[in-house]
Design a protein around this motif. Structure first.
Motif, PDB file in Angstrom:
ATOM      1  N   ASN A 105     -15.406  74.387  68.813  1.00 32.24           N
ATOM      2  CA  ASN A 105     -15.990  73.219  69.467  1.00 32.24           C
ATOM      3  C   ASN A 105     -16.617  73.600  70.803  1.00 32.24           C
ATOM      4  O   ASN A 105     -17.720  73.155  71.141  1.00 32.24           O
ATOM      5  N   GLN A 155     -19.875  75.146  70.180  1.00 34.88           N
ATOM      6  CA  GLN A 155     -20.790  74.351  69.357  1.00 34.88           C
ATOM      7  C   GLN A 155     -21.207  75.144  68.120  1.00 34.88           C
ATOM      8  O   GLN A 155     -22.385  75.203  67.744  1.00 34.88           O
ATOM      9  N   TYR A 205     -13.110  67.290  67.960  1.00 32.84           N
ATOM     10  CA  TYR A 205     -13.977  68.468  68.045  1.00 32.84           C
ATOM     11  C   TYR A 205     -15.378  68.104  67.546  1.00 32.84           C
ATOM     12  O   TYR A 205     -15.864  68.633  66.532  1.00 32.84           O
ATOM     13  N   ASN A 223     -18.335  68.810  68.515  1.00 34.99           N
ATOM     14  CA  ASN A 223     -19.442  69.755  68.654  1.00 34.99           C
ATOM     15  C   ASN A 223     -19.505  70.797  67.546  1.00 34.99           C
ATOM     16  O   ASN A 223     -20.452  71.583  67.497  1.00 34.99           O
ATOM     17  N   ARG A 283     -20.428  72.007  64.034  1.00 29.79           N
ATOM     18  CA  ARG A 283     -21.302  71.602  62.923  1.00 29.79           C
ATOM     19  C   ARG A 283     -20.641  72.076  61.640  1.00 29.79           C
ATOM     20  O   ARG A 283     -20.677  73.262  61.320  1.00 29.79           O
TER      21      ARG A 283
END
Length: 365
Positions: A192, A195, A242, A244, A246
């Motif tokens: 996180n 990112q 979390y 961030n 992907r």
């Protein structure tokens, strides 16, 4: 993943100070360092990379990992004879420009944390070399040595900072813990913070192997374990905690598109219920719609239309599950499904992936 692990037994891998756990890897340093030639060598000259499909679900077989599977007599038949050239030939036959490599199950954990760290390091360095040797053709989803938290944190740092991996690959579950469980908090916290992209691949959970005679785990349990991990990520609060990361889930989200009404209706028409516990305050529909989902093994009209009704088109990515299915099977199947109009097909083909992996917009990168 049939080998049991004891959380208490591996708790020394759990949450030590960063300096402490990095220093414990000194014994591995000599074998873990990347050869200077790996990053000093000149990149091979390649033909320009076509603006084709970007495959986010693609498997490879580094030698050390393949040998470990052979020793356990669990080598998947499609991996026998794997080579980079065979892979590229398959990609070219269907117009696939780039494939993001990840290892197959059961992963590098066979009950020995040191062995798992070595296997993860070898796989990640080999994958990074493929990225260099074949510019624009491969990406790298690095593997970690879970359930060894300490070794995984160290390898995560090395993979993303030194090897410049495109993301991290984890499995849906590790014995009795599914992704989103608090046990994995140190890994999720770091992902996180960075990112990062997290590709989550299904595995066979110890709870549910060989339930039906003659039916492989991949046929039913992979989709089911994917759904368990999706729901665990949301119901545990990890998706909110979390935001961030992907996250990409495999195989069209497993059975999630078909069960979504059960999850959403259980928590009210919009997924929330006033005055209820934390789990009932979660908007499941909105959480599911933020994850990404690949099309591997789901390239026909029924699952694709179900997925389109469940999540935005922006969250659907192309995947093949090579070498279990060929690139041609996947592209032909998706086109024949008529599930996507030309604009949607272009998003699925590469545009959605380019937002996750902007380096691929630079030819030969």
């Amino acid at each position: 993943m049939d080998d049991k692990f004891d959380v208490n037994a591996v708790s020394r891998f759990g949450r030590p100070a960063r300096r402490q756990f990095i220093s414990t890897l000194g014994a591995l340093a000599a074998s873990a360092l990347v050869p200077d030639s790996l990053f000093a060598q000149q990149t091979k000259q390649q033909a320009p990379v076509p603006l084709g499909w970007i495959d986010v679900h693609h498997h490879f077989a580094p030698t050390a990992y393949a040998n470990a599977l052979n020793e356990k007599n669990i080598t998947p038949a499609p991996l026998v004879g794997w080579s980079p050239q065979k892979t590229i030939d398959d990609m070219d036959s269907a117009g696939v420009a780039t494939a993001m490599n990840s290892i197959v199950g059961p992963g590098v954990w066979f009950g020995d944390a040191i062995q798992a760290r070595h296997l993860a390091r070898d796989a990640n360095e080999y994958s990074a070399k493929l990225v260099m040797d074949y510019p624009g053709r491969f990406g790298n989803f690095a593997t970690l040595s879970l359930p060894d938290i300490e070794g995984s944190l160290s390898e995560l740092e090395y993979a993303l900072d030194t090897l410049k991996a495109d993301g991290i690959m984890l499995f849906t579950s590790y014995n009795d813990k599914w992704m989103g469980d608090p046990y994995f908090a140190p890994i999720l916290e770091e992902l996180n913070r960075r990112q990062a992209v997290l590709f989550i691949h299904p595995t066979t959970n110890a709870c549910c192997a060989n339930l039906l005679p003659g039916i492989s785990s991949a046929e039913i349990e992979y989709g089911t374990d994917t759904t368990r991990a999706i729901v665990r990520m949301v119901s545990s609060g990890a998706a909110l905690q979390y935001p961030n990361i992907r996250v990409i889930f495999s195989h069209g989200g497993g059975t999630m598109p078909y069960l979504i009404t059960r999850f959403v209706n259980r928590h009210g028409t919009n997924g929330r219920r006033e005055g209820s516990d934390v789990r009932q305050q979660i908007d499941f529909g909105a959480a599911f719609a933020k994850f990404y989902y690949d099309t591997a093994q789901t390239f026909n009209a029924i699952p694709m239309n179900a997925l389109k009704q469940t999540v935005p088109m922006s969250q659907i990515l192309f995947g093949t599950d090579y070498p279990y299915r060929s690139s041609k099977e996947n592209t032909t199947g998706l086109l024949a499904s008529n599930a996507f109009d030309p604009k949607e097909l272009q998003a699925l083909k590469r545009d959605n992936a380019l937002r996750l992996f902007p380096r691929l917009q630079r030819p030969g990168s």
